[in-house]
Design a protein around this motif. Structure first.
Motif, PDB file in Angstrom:
ATOM      1  N   VAL C  39       0.815  -1.214   0.000  1.00  0.00           N
ATOM      2  CA  VAL C  39       0.000   0.000   0.000  1.00  0.00           C
ATOM      3  C   VAL C  39       0.850   1.266   0.000  1.00  0.00           C
ATOM      4  O   VAL C  39       0.363   2.342  -0.307  1.00  0.00           O
ATOM      5  CB  VAL C  39      -0.959   0.051   1.207  1.00  0.00           C
ATOM      6  CG1 VAL C  39      -1.907  -1.126   1.173  1.00  0.00           C
ATOM      7  CG2 VAL C  39      -0.200   0.091   2.505  1.00  0.00           C
ATOM      8  N   GLY C  60      -6.892   6.797   1.520  1.00  0.00           N
ATOM      9  CA  GLY C  60      -6.413   5.457   1.180  1.00  0.00           C
ATOM     10  C   GLY C  60      -5.041   5.408   0.546  1.00  0.00           C
ATOM     11  O   GLY C  60      -4.636   4.381   0.028  1.00  0.00           O
ATOM     12  N   GLU C 193      -5.075  13.489  11.407  1.00  0.00           N
ATOM     13  CA  GLU C 193      -6.313  14.256  11.269  1.00  0.00           C
ATOM     14  C   GLU C 193      -6.897  14.643  12.617  1.00  0.00           C
ATOM     15  O   GLU C 193      -8.031  14.300  12.947  1.00  0.00           O
ATOM     16  CB  GLU C 193      -7.333  13.459  10.456  1.00  0.00           C
ATOM     17  CG  GLU C 193      -6.750  13.053   9.129  1.00  0.00           C
ATOM     18  CD  GLU C 193      -7.763  12.333   8.268  1.00  0.00           C
ATOM     19  OE1 GLU C 193      -8.965  12.617   8.414  1.00  0.00           O
ATOM     20  OE2 GLU C 193      -7.343  11.517   7.448  1.00  0.00           O
TER      21      GLU C 193
ATOM     22  N   GLY E 171     -11.009   7.105   5.680  1.00  0.00           N
ATOM     23  CA  GLY E 171     -11.861   7.772   4.706  1.00  0.00           C
ATOM     24  C   GLY E 171     -12.688   6.781   3.899  1.00  0.00           C
ATOM     25  O   GLY E 171     -13.846   7.044   3.561  1.00  0.00           O
TER      26      GLY E 171
HETATM   27  N1  LIG Z   1      -4.985  -3.447   8.451  1.00  0.00           N
HETATM   28  C1  LIG Z   1      -5.042  -3.356   7.112  1.00  0.00           C
HETATM   29  N2  LIG Z   1      -5.088  -4.487   6.375  1.00  0.00           N
HETATM   30  C2  LIG Z   1      -5.147  -4.417   5.016  1.00  0.00           C
HETATM   31  N3  LIG Z   1      -5.175  -3.281   4.324  1.00  0.00           N
HETATM   32  C3  LIG Z   1      -5.127  -2.113   5.017  1.00  0.00           C
HETATM   33  C4  LIG Z   1      -5.054  -2.096   6.437  1.00  0.00           C
HETATM   34  N4  LIG Z   1      -5.048  -0.819   6.868  1.00  0.00           N
HETATM   35  C5  LIG Z   1      -5.078  -0.064   5.750  1.00  0.00           C
HETATM   36  N5  LIG Z   1      -5.133  -0.835   4.619  1.00  0.00           N
HETATM   37  C6  LIG Z   1      -5.187  -0.365   3.234  1.00  0.00           C
HETATM   38  O1  LIG Z   1      -4.015   0.343   2.999  1.00  0.00           O
HETATM   39  C7  LIG Z   1      -4.271   1.485   2.212  1.00  0.00           C
HETATM   40  C8  LIG Z   1      -3.709   2.694   2.931  1.00  0.00           C
HETATM   41  O2  LIG Z   1      -4.429   2.868   4.149  1.00  0.00           O
HETATM   42  P1  LIG Z   1      -4.158   4.082   5.131  1.00  0.00           P
HETATM   43  O3  LIG Z   1      -5.038   3.899   6.297  1.00  0.00           O
HETATM   44  O4  LIG Z   1      -2.711   4.210   5.365  1.00  0.00           O
HETATM   45  O5  LIG Z   1      -4.674   5.311   4.234  1.00  0.00           O
HETATM   46  P2  LIG Z   1      -4.782   6.848   4.593  1.00  0.00           P
HETATM   47  O6  LIG Z   1      -3.908   7.574   3.655  1.00  0.00           O
HETATM   48  O7  LIG Z   1      -4.582   7.071   6.030  1.00  0.00           O
HETATM   49  O8  LIG Z   1      -6.296   7.118   4.172  1.00  0.00           O
HETATM   50  P3  LIG Z   1      -7.412   8.041   4.900  1.00  0.00           P
HETATM   51  O9  LIG Z   1      -7.139   9.431   4.541  1.00  0.00           O
HETATM   52  O10 LIG Z   1      -8.684   7.554   4.272  1.00  0.00           O
HETATM   53  O11 LIG Z   1      -7.331   7.741   6.349  1.00  0.00           O
HETATM   54  C9  LIG Z   1      -5.761   1.523   1.990  1.00  0.00           C
HETATM   55  O12 LIG Z   1      -6.045   1.058   0.695  1.00  0.00           O
HETATM   56  C10 LIG Z   1      -6.315   0.573   3.003  1.00  0.00           C
HETATM   57  O13 LIG Z   1      -7.456  -0.076   2.488  1.00  0.00           O
END
Ligand SMILES: Nc1ncnc2c1ncn2[C@@H]1O[C@H](COP(=O)(O)OP(=O)(O)OP(=O)(O)O)[C@@H](O)[C@H]1O
Ligand SMILES: Nc1ncnc2c1ncn2[C@@H]1O[C@H](COP(=O)(O)OP(=O)(O)OP(=O)(O)O)[C@@H](O)[C@H]1O
Ligand SMILES: [Mg+2]
Ligand SMILES: [Mg+2]
Lengths: 248, 286, 275, 290, 275
Positions: C39, C60, C193, E171
């Motif tokens: 990711v 994401g 956030e 999100g």
């Molecule tokens: N525990 C997990 N297991 C599998 N995939 C995950 C997990 N946590 C996050 N992801 C995936 O990893 C990607 C990045 O997630 P992350 O939470 O770091 O995004 P973010 O930039 O913080 O997004 P947001 O602004 O929506 O919070 C996403 O596609 C999410 O679906």
């Protein structure tokens, strides 16, 4: 004098011996007698291993148990019981054999109403089973039972709850229940009427001895306790448990 | 109204009826059972019954020594099993990774333990505690044997409860720089306490009701115990003996059972009060 | 108060003490995968001591995952794997033998979703203090009041400190969690956030707080509010999804990112959003 | 991955302590099985293990050791009891959390907990005195598989209900609210959202109850009739392995006694088999997300 | 599709069908207490059919509590008491005998904290559809795709619909919950800070969605983002704490509130925040 005796073995005997022990303790301050249960075989094994001073055995000792010293305390007769709603009386030995081997399956075959017979038997190894089998000359494998039970009380309750059941239990227990209004009726196993009286005077044959056994001939407190248990001083306790004092 | 809506409404009715029906059946069955016990037993109970020793193999006198023995045996069992169970649960949930085979094996082994009949525990306890460890027939042997018996219930309940603690709590605690053991003792265990207490209630119930395991360990002696090394008869053993071995003991068996059930209700009530108190002290749900 | 013994422990393989020129946090080619799904890929970023860095980017794209690496919260997610080079004051953050407890005391984290403990408000704040060894009651009470005031929550809750924290409103919970993270005076504060559930007034309180913390604390803040990023941050990094994998497309001072973006994506993102 | 060892002494001590707990807990089963095996060895070596599966009839004094009917009896009674008590217990838990007014729920919970602690001999007596005659009037002999299942169901119901209840209570309320806000009806929320979300806890409840069922002795001994036979209907008597031990242990000696311990060993194997099935059917639930 | 039988049921005490002049939602002197604590007092508000109303105001002033009254979520909070007059299309919303299930189908709610069910993404969306009686698979799949597209989540998750919803980023979870609420085509949609966890792009998607929903749906949105309130709302109500009790200090069209506020509080709030 302080001493502690451990008595283990048959649960049938335990309440009686426990009461005798209380009385003995009162008469001999300093002596403590712990009565434990676990079954006749446990009594034999514990005495042999020296874990217990005295074993309680609610059956005739087996030939391979002649290393033990046996002291009979009381006797317990075995009689047939049926529900009071059942009109069939008396039962011949042949009829009992027929019922217990599955030849007779309906009360109508022996003059009763058209109801299937529920045959209540005891579990493998139980001394009442042995006495019963010996009396009717059957092998354990010949018996076709419907219900297998453990203790006497269970037998009484099964027969009390099922008008068309037949079983065999301790005569004392059955007498108590018959008097107390439980719907069960005693029937003789053989020609002599099944009463504790007849067990006491030795005319009723189907009875088991209730024994106290020791590994060596008893001495000291153990000897005194066994002697006390066999003395008339505890006959009231034996009657209280619906057993019969052993003839001396 | 459409047929579909009607059908859906009927489903709702059926489900609602079932959901009310089940407790109704349970309560009815229990009421039936209890009525039986009360009918036969209530007449025997008075203050003397609770405060004196039995006479005539339990058909006179009371059950004071059995009350004391029961309390002691159950207390020993809980004191030994609870820390072990909670410790093991914490190990499985918080320390070992979910994929660890050690965890799986520990859980499996306890599940098998849960399925052993109590008489096997009795014989085991008799051999190990009474004979090999030389404790003889004693409250101590009985308590330890019971501890082995209730261990699986306590452990599984605790494990489940810890698993249910929201990850937010766990992460929150660790993100604050709490060492793992502090996060567990200060945050995660308190969060999981209601479930642990529920398991404890089940375990105490099981221990108070136990017969076969105790006949061979804490024993049959109906004297008031004066030491942990004394043999002592518990209420459940007394009930069993009266109903199975003592001719004419039924009414006293029921009376003793009634006291036992009363004791259980009190214990369960106290434990649920404790649980509520702990929840109120902290607490709410995230 | 910097947690001295924690620093000492962290420094196990002794390294040269970073001067002001050496960044406090240094990421090189950091990648994060959950199971087989990658990711975050190849993130490189320097964060200077005492600065405020804003991480922005669409939902994401891995911002939360990146923060998780900085205080090793990722350890708690099964099957999560981090590779690359990540250093805090020279110490290797990805070292499996690292003392993560000491690390997390130095590097506080405020979660995207407020996660108060299911205890009373007071107990939520008491716990970390007691944990940090503050035994006496008065200093704890003082610290609690100070931190609650800092997030503007004191007036709202001072008369119900013993009520359950879960009965607070969303924004109150959020601020409670910020207060909780402040108690330990972390060296680095990661804020995911922090103002998302906050109204402008509370948001401004938190922004003011960030300003006042700057002297003693390095802050990394994820925010979707670009205006906020401009107000509070010194530097800014834009995360973006490329072929389903998050990475940094551009980083620089706030001025650069918002007024002279190099990448078109950045230009579009800051334009679209600000408009 | 989670590092299990830590450099902090307090934490290391803590983890060591936990490890000891786990070791002690799992040692218990080793000890119990060990003792059982030692006691069972004479019978196993005299008769040979296969005798216990293939012999026809259980007459240990005559050298016939067939346990198969009892294995089947144990499985039937336990599964029957679980099939009744499992759903009822889960419904009870749902009832407490989503249907009952608070006071009713409190009372019902208390009742269940009391039910869990009634000695089996009391259940047995009740079954023997009230249930068995009822069945006997209809299909003699009364003491039967059915009686066993009914009494067992009542006995293990509280285990299922209490464990399931605490699993459901622990779910975040947001779950319930989320369902309600979508206009789901109460039973949909309860059975399609809450119950599936609590599945790992419910599985635990069922496993615990199954253990209790397989090991239950006294109550079944009094109501199942204890006949060693393959039942052909619900009204036929059966004997369970645990009842077999309790029924005969008191007077058993030597090989007979040892053969009874084989019953215990077989029971342990049965539990293990049940666990394997359970693990295949319902893989471990994961942690709840909040 | 308006859920006709639900409306029919709701109308049990038949009332005059509201014409366009009668507001769809009418609150008069609504108060909310949790236990002995009163948190919302004397709120009066009219909401016209097809309008978008923004509720703004500081944290903890009772916005969420007010939304909770509109679809009776307050029923689920023990010791919560609502008084006053609250009507939806003439029907008394505080009537204890009201069919709350029918009400909640008409009045959807998106929570402040995303709360997906702990199931797969698909199952999260399937459940409400099945509950609403959509038996066949294809229309369900179609509805799921439509709603996921509407919140801009389809492209991100279409290849992992069977993965756990809990593994989504903050999100993504939020948008999943919005999609879930849209499935049933509610008549009124209550949104409690729907964009708080969203980056500007996703936020814009949701705002566009609100615009497109306007024709068939009345929307009440709580937002801390005043710019957003101006963009999406027709009318606006400012909640404020007075003596610890929340109430509405001013309401009106967006223009009025932002450009010609009557109350000084409003003026300060919109100024301070917009700046
Ligand atoms: N525990 C997990 N297991 C599998 N995939 C995950 C997990 N946590 C996050 N992801 C995936 O990893 C990607 C990045 O997630 P992350 O939470 O770091 O995004 P973010 O930039 O913080 O997004 P947001 O602004 O929506 O919070 C996403 O596609 C999410 O679906
Ligand atoms: N379940 C509850 N029990 C007790 N008090 C509560 C509960 N929920 C909310 N409150 C209190 O009611 C007040 C209003 O809360 P509410 O959630 O309605 O605020 P809000 O306007 O939505 O705030 P925010 O913008 O922070 O979400 C707050 O002071 C809060 O602490
Ligand atoms: Mg995130
Ligand atoms: Mg709110």
């Amino acid at each position: 004098e302080t001493a502690k005796l451990t008595v283990t073995g048959a649960s049938t005997l335990a309440p009686l011996v426990s009461e005798i022990a209380h009385r003995f303790e009162n008469a001999n301050p300093g002596v403590r007698i712990d009565v434990q249960t676990g079954g006749s075989s446990r009594g034999v094994a514990d005495v042999r291993r020296g874990i217990a001073d005295i074993g309680m055995v609610s059956r005739v000792l087996k030939p391979d148990e002649d290393d033990l010293t046996v002291n009979i305390v009381a006797r317990d007769g075995v009689g047939m019981i049926v529900n009071t709603a059942n009109p069939v009386d008396p039962l011949s030995r042949d009829q009992v054999i027929g019922i217990y081997t599955g030849r007779i399956t309906n009360w109508s075959q022996i003059g009763g109403p058209d109801r299937p017979i529920t045959v209540v038997n005891k579990a493998e190894g139980r001394s009442t089973l042995d006495i019963f089998l010996e009396h009717v000359q059957l092998k354990p494998t010949d018996v076709k039972a419907h219900i297998v039970i453990g203790d006497n009380e269970q037998g009484v309750k099964v027969v009390a709850g099922n008008p068309w059941a037949i079983g065999y239990v301790s005569i004392g227990t059955a007498e108590y229940h018959a008097q107390a209004g439980t719907p069960v009726r005693l029937m003789a196993l053989g020609p002599v009427v099944a009463t504790t009286g007849n067990v006491a005077n030795g005319t009723y044959g189907a009875a088991r001895p209730l024994n106290l056994v020791t590994a060596k001939p008893p001495e000291g407190v153990a000897a005194r306790f066994i002697a006390y248990s066999q003395s008339p001083a505890v006959h009231d306790l034996i009657h209280d448990q619906y057993f019969v004092p052993a003839p001396r | 109204m459409s047929i579909d809506a009607l059908r859906r409404r009927r489903t709702a009715r059926v489900v609602d009826a079932a959901v009310w029906g089940v407790p109704a059946i349970t309560v009815a069955a229990l009421a039936w059972l209890l009525a039986d016990v009360v009918w036969h037993g209530a007449g025997q109970i008075d203050l003397a019954f609770l405060t004196t020793a039995p006479r005539s193999a339990g058909r006179a006198g009371g059950i004071a020594p059995m009350l004391v023995s029961t309390a002691i045996v159950v207390a020993i069992a809980v004191a030994v099993a609870l820390p072990l169970a909670v410790g093991t649960a914490v190990l499985l949930v918080e320390v070992l990774p979910p994929s660890a085979s050690a965890g799986r094996w520990i859980r499996r082994s306890l599940d098998i333990l849960a399925g052993m009949p109590s008489i096997v525990f009795g014989l085991f306890g008799n051999l190990v505690f009474c004979t090999m460890l030389g404790m003889g027939f004693s409250l101590l042997s009985g308590g330890l044997t019971l501890a082995c018996m209730v261990l699986p219930i306590l452990m599984r309940a605790a494990e489940e409860s810890l698993r249910g603690v929201p990850d937010g709590c766990r992460r929150g605690a660790l993100a604050l720089g709490m060492p793992r053991h502090r996060a567990i003792t200060a945050v995660i265990l308190p969060c999981g306490m209601p479930g642990i207490i529920d398991g404890l209630t089940l375990g105490v119930g099981r221990a108070m009701a136990e017969t076969a395991a105790l006949v061979f360990t804490s024993g049959y002696v109906d004297r008031m115990p004066s030491a942990l090394t004394d043999s002592g008869r518990t209420l459940a053993v007394h009930v069993f003996d009266l109903s199975m071995n003592v001719t004419g003991g039924d009414r006293w068996a029921y009376a003793t059972a009634l006291v036992l059930i009363g004791l259980l209700l009190v214990t369960a009530g106290l434990l649920s009060l404790a649980s509520r108190f702990l929840q109120r002290k902290g607490a709410h749900k995230p | 108060m910097t947690n001295l013994h924690a620093v000492a422990e962290l420094h196990r393989p002794p390294v040269d003490e970073p001067g002001p020129a050496v960044p406090l946090i240094r990421a090189r080619g950091v990648s994060v995968s959950y199971g087989a799904r990658r990711v975050l890929g190849d993130v490189s970023l320097d964060i200077a001591r005492g600065s405020v860095t804003a991480l922005i980017g669409p939902s994401g794209c891995g911002k939360t995952s990146f923060l998780g690496c900085l205080n090793r919260m990722v350890d708690l997610i099964p099957r999560c794997r981090v590779t690359g080079e990540l250093r805090l004051a020279g110490a290797d953050l990805l070292d499996p033998t690292l003392d993560v407890v000491a690390l997390r005391r130095r590097v506080g984290l405020i979660f995207q979703r407020p996660n108060p403990f299911p205890f009373s408000i007071r107990h939520n704040l008491d716990l970390p203090l007691r944990e940090a060894g503050v035994r006496r009651k008065e200093p704890r009470a003082a610290a609690i009041e100070r931190c609650l005031r800092a997030v503007g929550l004191w007036d709202e809750v001072h008369d119900r400190l013993d009520h359950a924290a879960g009965a607070l409103s969303g924004g109150q919970q959020q601020r409670l969690c910020i207060a909780r993270a402040l108690l330990l005076d972390p060296e680095v504060l990661l804020m995911d956030e922090p103002c998302s559930a906050l109204d402008p007034i509370s948001g401004a309180t938190v922004e003011a707080l960030i300003g006042s913390l700057k002297e003693r604390c390095t802050i990394v803040i994820v925010t979707h509010n670009l205006a906020q990023a401009r107000r509070v941050a010194d530097r800014c990094a834009l995360f973006w999804l490329r072929d389903g994998i998050g990475t940094i497309v551009e980083q620089g001072t706030v001025g650069q990112i918002f007024h002279a973006p190099k990448s078109e994506i950045t230009a579009a993102y800051v334009r679209g959003a600000v408009a | 991955m989670t590092s299990i060892s830590s450099r902090r002494p307090a934490e290391r001590l803590f983890v060591t302590g936990l490890g000891l707990c786990g070791a002690a807990a799992s040692l218990t089963i080793v000890a119990v099985i060990g003792v059982t095996t030692v006691e069972a060895t004479p019978a196993l070596s005299v008769a040979g293990p296969q005798a216990f599966l293939t012999d026809d009839g259980w007459f240990p004094l005559s050298g016939r050791f067939g346990l198969m009917p009892m294995i089947l009896g144990t499985v039937l009674v336990s599964l029957g009891g679980l099939a009744l008590a499992g759903p009822m217990g889960i419904v009870s838990a749902v009832f407490c959390n989503h249907y009952a007014p608070a006071a009713v729920a409190t009372a019902y919970r208390l009742l269940l907990k009391a039910l869990a602690g009634i000695p089996s001999v009391v259940y047995g007596l009740w079954g023997l005195v009230t249930l068995v005659p009822l069945i006997a009037a209809w299909a003699p002999p009364g003491a039967s598989l059915l009686a066993g299942i009914l009494v067992l169901a009542l006995m293990i119901l509280p285990t299922v209900a209490v464990v399931a209840d605490s699993a459901i209570q622990q779910l975040p309320p947001a779950l319930h609210r989320g369902g309600a806000a979508l206009g789901m009806r109460r039973h949909t929320i309860a059975f399609r959202v809450v119950v599936p979300a609590a599945r790992s806890g419910l599985a635990t409840a069922l496993v615990l109850a199954l253990g209790r069922a397989l090991g239950e002795t006294m109550a079944l001994l009094m109501v199942t009739g204890n006949l060693v036979q393959y039942p052909s209907s619900l009204f036929d008597p059966v004997r369970t392995l645990a009842a077999n031990i309790a029924l005969e242990m008191a007077y058993a000696q030597d090989i007979h006694r040892s053969a009874l311990f084989v019953s215990g060993l077989v029971l342990a194997l049965l539990v293990a088999a049940a666990l394997v099935v359970a693990e295949v059917l319902a893989p471990d639930g994961t942690r709840h997300v909040d």
